[in-house]
Design a protein around this motif. Structure first.
Motif, PDB file in Angstrom:
ATOM      1  N   PRO A  75       0.822  -1.212   0.000  1.00  0.00           N
ATOM      2  CA  PRO A  75       0.000   0.000   0.000  1.00  0.00           C
ATOM      3  C   PRO A  75       0.854   1.259   0.000  1.00  0.00           C
ATOM      4  N   VAL A  76       0.456   2.211  -0.827  1.00  0.00           N
ATOM      5  CA  VAL A  76       1.167   3.482  -0.929  1.00  0.00           C
ATOM      6  C   VAL A  76       0.238   4.593  -0.439  1.00  0.00           C
ATOM      7  N   THR A  77       0.808   5.564   0.265  1.00  0.00           N
ATOM      8  CA  THR A  77       0.023   6.656   0.838  1.00  0.00           C
ATOM      9  C   THR A  77       0.419   7.982   0.216  1.00  0.00           C
ATOM     10  N   PHE A  78      -0.566   8.739  -0.221  1.00  0.00           N
ATOM     11  CA  PHE A  78      -0.358  10.115  -0.644  1.00  0.00           C
ATOM     12  C   PHE A  78      -0.764  11.003   0.522  1.00  0.00           C
ATOM     13  N   THR A  79       0.199  11.736   1.088  1.00  0.00           N
ATOM     14  CA  THR A  79      -0.028  12.527   2.298  1.00  0.00           C
ATOM     15  C   THR A  79      -0.096  14.008   1.950  1.00  0.00           C
ATOM     16  N   PHE A  80      -1.264  14.585   2.141  1.00  0.00           N
ATOM     17  CA  PHE A  80      -1.502  16.010   1.910  1.00  0.00           C
ATOM     18  C   PHE A  80      -1.299  16.699   3.259  1.00  0.00           C
ATOM     19  N   ALA A  81      -0.107  17.285   3.480  1.00  0.00           N
ATOM     20  CA  ALA A  81       0.336  17.538   4.845  1.00  0.00           C
ATOM     21  C   ALA A  81       0.541  19.004   5.213  1.00  0.00           C
ATOM     22  N   ASP A  82       0.130  19.961   4.383  1.00  0.00           N
ATOM     23  CA  ASP A  82       0.281  21.352   4.801  1.00  0.00           C
ATOM     24  C   ASP A  82      -0.800  22.219   4.181  1.00  0.00           C
ATOM     25  N   LYS A  83      -0.762  23.505   4.513  1.00  0.00           N
ATOM     26  CA  LYS A  83      -1.835  24.417   4.131  1.00  0.00           C
ATOM     27  C   LYS A  83      -1.962  24.607   2.621  1.00  0.00           C
ATOM     28  N   LYS A  84      -0.929  24.274   1.879  1.00  0.00           N
ATOM     29  CA  LYS A  84      -1.043  24.428   0.427  1.00  0.00           C
ATOM     30  C   LYS A  84      -2.132  23.519  -0.152  1.00  0.00           C
ATOM     31  N   TRP A  85      -2.578  22.526   0.639  1.00  0.00           N
ATOM     32  CA  TRP A  85      -3.608  21.600   0.167  1.00  0.00           C
ATOM     33  C   TRP A  85      -5.011  22.034   0.555  1.00  0.00           C
ATOM     34  N   ASP A  86      -5.169  23.228   1.122  1.00  0.00           N
ATOM     35  CA  ASP A  86      -6.524  23.750   1.286  1.00  0.00           C
ATOM     36  C   ASP A  86      -7.237  23.757  -0.071  1.00  0.00           C
ATOM     37  N   ASN A  87      -8.553  23.549  -0.038  1.00  0.00           N
ATOM     38  CA  ASN A  87      -9.375  23.656  -1.254  1.00  0.00           C
ATOM     39  C   ASN A  87      -8.962  22.611  -2.297  1.00  0.00           C
ATOM     40  N   ASP A 108      -3.493  15.306   6.262  1.00  0.00           N
ATOM     41  CA  ASP A 108      -2.860  15.233   7.575  1.00  0.00           C
ATOM     42  C   ASP A 108      -2.248  16.569   7.971  1.00  0.00           C
ATOM     43  N   GLY A 109      -2.973  17.318   8.829  1.00  0.00           N
ATOM     44  CA  GLY A 109      -2.472  18.610   9.288  1.00  0.00           C
ATOM     45  C   GLY A 109      -1.794  18.567  10.642  1.00  0.00           C
ATOM     46  N   GLU A 110      -1.390  17.378  11.109  1.00  0.00           N
ATOM     47  CA  GLU A 110      -0.899  17.269  12.486  1.00  0.00           C
ATOM     48  C   GLU A 110       0.417  17.988  12.734  1.00  0.00           C
ATOM     49  N   MET A 111       1.205  18.276  11.694  1.00  0.00           N
ATOM     50  CA  MET A 111       2.482  18.963  11.885  1.00  0.00           C
ATOM     51  C   MET A 111       2.350  20.478  11.747  1.00  0.00           C
ATOM     52  N   LEU A 112       1.156  20.967  11.484  1.00  0.00           N
ATOM     53  CA  LEU A 112       0.934  22.407  11.392  1.00  0.00           C
ATOM     54  C   LEU A 112       0.926  23.043  12.786  1.00  0.00           C
ATOM     55  N   PRO A 113       1.124  24.357  12.882  1.00  0.00           N
ATOM     56  CA  PRO A 113       0.959  25.035  14.172  1.00  0.00           C
ATOM     57  C   PRO A 113      -0.400  24.729  14.781  1.00  0.00           C
ATOM     58  N   ALA A 114      -0.485  24.812  16.083  1.00  0.00           N
ATOM     59  CA  ALA A 114      -1.664  24.330  16.809  1.00  0.00           C
ATOM     60  C   ALA A 114      -2.958  24.988  16.360  1.00  0.00           C
ATOM     61  N   ASN A 115      -2.907  26.215  15.881  1.00  0.00           N
ATOM     62  CA  ASN A 115      -4.128  26.934  15.503  1.00  0.00           C
ATOM     63  C   ASN A 115      -4.454  26.790  14.020  1.00  0.00           C
ATOM     64  N   GLN A 116      -3.789  25.877  13.320  1.00  0.00           N
ATOM     65  CA  GLN A 116      -4.020  25.714  11.897  1.00  0.00           C
ATOM     66  C   GLN A 116      -4.497  24.300  11.568  1.00  0.00           C
ATOM     67  N   ASN A 117      -5.143  24.179  10.426  1.00  0.00           N
ATOM     68  CA  ASN A 117      -5.560  22.880   9.913  1.00  0.00           C
ATOM     69  C   ASN A 117      -5.645  22.970   8.398  1.00  0.00           C
ATOM     70  N   ILE A 118      -5.868  21.855   7.765  1.00  0.00           N
ATOM     71  CA  ILE A 118      -6.118  21.834   6.323  1.00  0.00           C
ATOM     72  C   ILE A 118      -7.627  21.881   6.130  1.00  0.00           C
ATOM     73  N   SER A 119      -8.099  22.712   5.212  1.00  0.00           N
ATOM     74  CA  SER A 119      -9.545  22.944   5.134  1.00  0.00           C
ATOM     75  C   SER A 119     -10.071  22.839   3.708  1.00  0.00           C
ATOM     76  N   ASN A 120     -11.375  22.567   3.649  1.00  0.00           N
ATOM     77  CA  ASN A 120     -12.158  22.534   2.413  1.00  0.00           C
ATOM     78  C   ASN A 120     -11.684  21.414   1.484  1.00  0.00           C
ATOM     79  N   ILE A 121     -11.996  20.182   1.887  1.00  0.00           N
ATOM     80  CA  ILE A 121     -11.573  18.980   1.174  1.00  0.00           C
ATOM     81  C   ILE A 121     -12.808  18.227   0.675  1.00  0.00           C
TER      82      ILE A 121
END
Length: 379
Positions: A75-87, A108-121
């Protein structure tokens, strides 16, 4: 997509009106907490693994899966891991049988600063499936904690805000088929089909794997979904996030257990299908019987209404991480047909649930028919 199915699906979705915090327009109604619209970029169509990798590596926000794409023998995983993946939108091209085999999409937004997340998916119209013969052959680190096998799901949402996952098919994967965790919020999961094949149920050889320090057989790992990774990642203990709506999904057949819900979850119009009623032991000697259909977890607020439970075992089961953990559970207007085991009793009132949207419920055996007609990818 066939015109009839497309029309039925749009009519079905448009019957729900979203209100409250952030009123949305008709084309973004999800029937739940999300109002996600995904990408407004031009789409790129991918037909094989190399094209999918190129689209991912070039930060394409609207990717269309055409046909069957095989990730390889691991199994291969594509990890969308920062704010550039919003929308972002990942969707299947109707009429091509869009399928991702041995491929996980991990937002996966777990490595972002505590007040941030990845949005609109948005993820829609894709069949996610594991190749059983490939999974049976995995060894070593791949079948132990952190390995490619034991962490293999179809879609994983980790610290994501505002996601809509709909009209997908998830089956034959070696972890939960799907998960929402790490204080994700405002998620709608609708019109999906979660199930396991008879080939998975009866697999032989049936190897032992180690998921969390406990070795057991692969065929028994027939788990649908988890909302909240643990008690601290719950609605009560995790900052009052994890607002999730499950509606019009088809769970089964051949499900061993779950969804395990630790969030603020509204489950309505779902069909819990244990029509196969697996019994006896599998090739590793472990029971094939379903242990529950829906699990009420630590720190959860669960409203379960107008769902159809068919031949399920322990239709609603309280399963807490620690004895005495808080939870609230209210069930109403559910249908129970030839069920076995026990069913949890409500301990909450309607006033405990404040839903910022209107929704239409189905009734009786009509739930089963309507859910089956609209679940899974478009034809």
């Amino acid at each position: 997509m066939g015109i009839a199915k497309f029309t039925k699906t749009l009519l079905f979705l448009s019957s729900v009106f979203f209100m409250g915090n952030g009123v949305v327009s008709a084309d973004t109604q999800t029937g739940g907490f999300s109002n996600a619209t995904g990408s407004n970029q031009n789409a790129v169509i991918v037909k094989n693994l190399d094209q999918l990798k190129n689209a991912f590596n070039s930060n394409q926000h609207h990717i269309i899966i055409s046909g069957n794409i095989y990730g390889g023998n691991k199994p291969v995983t594509f990890t969308f891991a920062d704010k550039k993946w919003d929308n972002t939108t990942i969707e299947g091209q109707a009429g091509t049988g869009p399928t991702l085999v041995n491929i996980q999409l991990k937002f996966d937004g777990e490595m972002l600063p505590a007040n941030q997340n990845i949005s609109n998916i948005v993820v829609k119209n894709i069949a996610f499936k594991g190749n059983i013969s490939d999974l049976q052959k995995l060894t070593g680190n791949d079948i132990q904690p952190g390995g490619s096998g034991v962490n293999y799901e179809g879609v994983s949402l980790r610290r994501i805000n505002n996601a809509w996952i709909y009209n997908n098919d998830f089956h034959d994967m070696s972890d939960d088929l799907f998960s929402v965790s790490l204080q994700s919020d405002n998620v709608t999961i609708s019109n999906n089909h979660f199930w396991f094949s008879n080939e998975w149920l009866n697999m032989n050889p049936n190897p032992n794997w180690n998921w969390i320090g406990d070795w057991h057989d692969l065929a028994t790992e027939r788990l649908t979904m988890v909302v909240g990774a643990n008690g601290s990642d719950s609605y009560v203990q995790g900052g009052h996030k994890m607002h999730v709506t499950l509606h019009d999904n088809w769970f089964g057949p051949n499900i061993k257990g779950r969804p395990l819900l630790r969030g603020y979850v509204h489950a309505y119009n779902n069909y819990f299908d244990n029509s196969s009623q697996p019994t006896g032991n599998n090739h590793a000697g472990f029971s094939q019987q379903q242990y529950n259909a829906l699990q009420i977890g630590s720190g959860s607020y669960i409203l379960s209404e107008n769902n159809y439970f068919y031949r399920t075992n322990n239709s609603h089961l309280v399963g807490l991480d620690k004895k005495g953990d808080a939870y609230k559970f209210l069930e109403r207007n559910n249908v129970y047909n030839q069920v076995t085991g026990t069913n949890a009793q409500s301990n909450a009132n309607p006033s405990d649930f404040n839903l910022p949207y209107h929704y239409n419920t189905l009734n009786g055996s009509n739930i089963e028919k309507q859910v089956i007609d609209h679940a899974g990818p478009f034809k």
